[in-house]
Design an enzyme around this catalytic site. Structure first.
Site, PDB file in Angstrom:
ATOM      1  N   GLY A   1       4.148   1.758  -2.316  1.00 61.47           N
ATOM      2  CA  GLY A   1       4.409   1.920  -3.687  1.00 61.47           C
ATOM      3  C   GLY A   1       3.083   2.346  -4.362  1.00 61.47           C
ATOM      4  N   ASP A   2       2.886   2.332  -5.394  1.00 60.48           N
ATOM      5  CA  ASP A   2       1.756   3.087  -6.228  1.00 60.48           C
ATOM      6  C   ASP A   2       1.405   1.634  -6.948  1.00 60.48           C
ATOM      7  OD1 ASP A   2      -0.027   4.181  -7.849  1.00 60.48           O
ATOM      8  OD2 ASP A   2       1.298   5.581  -8.917  1.00 60.48           O
ATOM      9  N   PHE A   3      -0.029   1.339  -6.726  1.00 62.61           N
ATOM     10  CA  PHE A   3      -0.403   0.210  -7.344  1.00 62.61           C
ATOM     11  C   PHE A   3      -0.999   0.538  -8.840  1.00 62.61           C
ATOM     12  CE2 PHE A   3      -4.635   0.773  -4.524  1.00 62.61           C
ATOM     13  CZ  PHE A   3      -5.142   1.516  -5.270  1.00 62.61           C
TER      14      PHE A   3
ATOM     15  N   ASP B   1       0.786  -1.153  -0.051  1.00 60.60           N
ATOM     16  CA  ASP B   1      -0.004  -0.146  -0.073  1.00 60.60           C
ATOM     17  C   ASP B   1       0.750   1.204  -0.071  1.00 60.60           C
ATOM     18  OD1 ASP B   1      -2.131   1.933   0.409  1.00 60.60           O
ATOM     19  OD2 ASP B   1      -3.200   0.453   1.151  1.00 60.60           O
TER      20      ASP B   1
ATOM     21  N   HIS C   1     -13.842  -0.755  -6.310  1.00 56.24           N
ATOM     22  CA  HIS C   1     -14.930   0.300  -6.141  1.00 56.24           C
ATOM     23  C   HIS C   1     -14.464   1.664  -5.861  1.00 56.24           C
ATOM     24  CE1 HIS C   1     -15.708   0.360  -1.300  1.00 56.24           C
ATOM     25  NE2 HIS C   1     -14.515   0.387  -1.847  1.00 56.24           N
TER      26      HIS C   1
END
Length: 344
Positions: free
Chosen positions: A234-236, A210, A254
């Site tokens: 990190g950046d998903f 996350d 969502h």
């Protein structure tokens, strides 16, 4: 009220209890819940019934005002009021205590916070423009605001963590997780769900992924999962940890529109080899318009982010466009379903 005891209720009376009035006065009820949560009144009732005067003396509050707020919440099932004027917690009210497993106190503070209240007022403009009502109220997207406001980010993270606990256990019990290998929880917050999964499978290892500031405050440092986890920040949207045998996306898709979901799913697909499984854990709306609790959650999405709740065919389409095949949709005892997919 224009009727007196014993008289029939006029259905056209604007003060008669009705579905419309329940909606019109909803903000009054949520504000009352917030008031007792902020002052931790449920904690003061942990040992049994007490009068409003006794509670007010303990909390340093105004007794008459407190009694009136507790009375309306008793009418809506959070407290009971006996003939001696003493209030007690109901099963629902117990969830607002701070010292019980699965406490909803943090979630109560989050959903009644100014962020939500201001966002709700912007729905009128959202209907004209399609812009999220949070952005209408604050001028920036929800997650941009959280990144710039540590206090609001902490409130959000604590509220999300409170949805774990028993909910995480119910979800972990609803799926036959592998007995070995590595599970990667993408966007896993503070790790409550990953902890529940690892706790059920003693040979399974896990990676919590996350934002760095979120995983820094993780919940995994407990004896039952010691030595079987790692965290990564990190950046998903761009890259997620590779090498997992099973990937999780719990309450992630969502939050985003279809374009952004495809970016997230694409990053997971690049990390997951062919045949590796993905579990998307989200509410699944019925596609026939039947009532469902996630319909209300969909309005929260409309308020805060550019995401939405989806039907099973809509999830299947996103997965197929990202290199996954939908295997099955498993209902659970909790609100979300488990959507099992496989990388192709």
């Amino acid at each position: 009220m224009s009727t007196s005891p014993g008289q029939p209720i006029d259905p056209m009376d604007p003060f008669t209890p009705s579905p419309l009035n329940q909606l019109l006065y909803g903000h009054v009820y949520s504000a009352s819940v917030r008031a007792v949560a902020v002052h931790r009144i449920p904690d003061l009732l942990a040992d049994g019934p007490r009068t409003a005067g006794e509670l007010a003396a303990s909390a340093g509050l105004h007794a008459t005002s407190l009694r009136r707020v507790l009375r309306v919440l008793a009418m809506h099932g959070l407290f009971t009021l006996d003939d001696k004027g003493a209030f007690a917690l109901t099963e629902a009210g117990e969830q607002l205590r701070t010292d019980v497993p699965g406490s909803q106190h943090p979630m109560a503070l989050l959903t009644t916070d100014e962020m939500f209240r201001r966002a709700a007022t912007g729905i009128t403009d959202t209907l004209r423009t399609g812009t999220t009502s949070f952005e209408v109220a604050y001028g920036v997207p929800f997650f941009t605001h959280l990144a710039a406001s540590p206090a609001d980010r902490e409130l959000f993270d604590e509220g999300m963590a409170s949805l774990s606990g028993r909910g995480a256990e119910l979800l972990a019990e609803s799926y036959a997780f592998p007995g070995s290998g590595t599970v990667v929880d993408v966007g896993g917050g503070r790790g409550g769900f990953l902890r529940a999964v690892l706790g059920r499978e003693p040979a399974l290892t896990g990676v919590l992924f996350d934002q760095p500031e979120t995983v820094a405050d993780h919940l995994l440092d407990v004896p039952e999962v010691r030595g079987r986890w790692s965290v990564a920040g990190g950046d998903f949207f761009s890259e997620v940890p590779a090498g997992g045998d099973l990937y999780l996306l719990k309450h992630i898709l969502h939050d985003w529109n279809d374009e952004d979901c495809l970016r997230i799913l694409g990053a997971v697909r690049r990390a997951a080899g062919p045949g590796k499984r993905l579990l998307v854990i989200d509410a699944v709306l019925p596609d026939n318009g039947a009532p469902h609790p996630a319909v209300e959650l969909d309005i929260i999405m409309l308020m805060l982010v550019k995401g939405r709740e989806r039907t099973a065919p809509e999830f299947e389409d996103l997965l197929a466009r990202s290199g996954f095949r939908l295997n099955r949709v498993l209902p659970t005892p909790s609100l979300p379903s488990i959507i099992e997919a496989e990388a192709v």
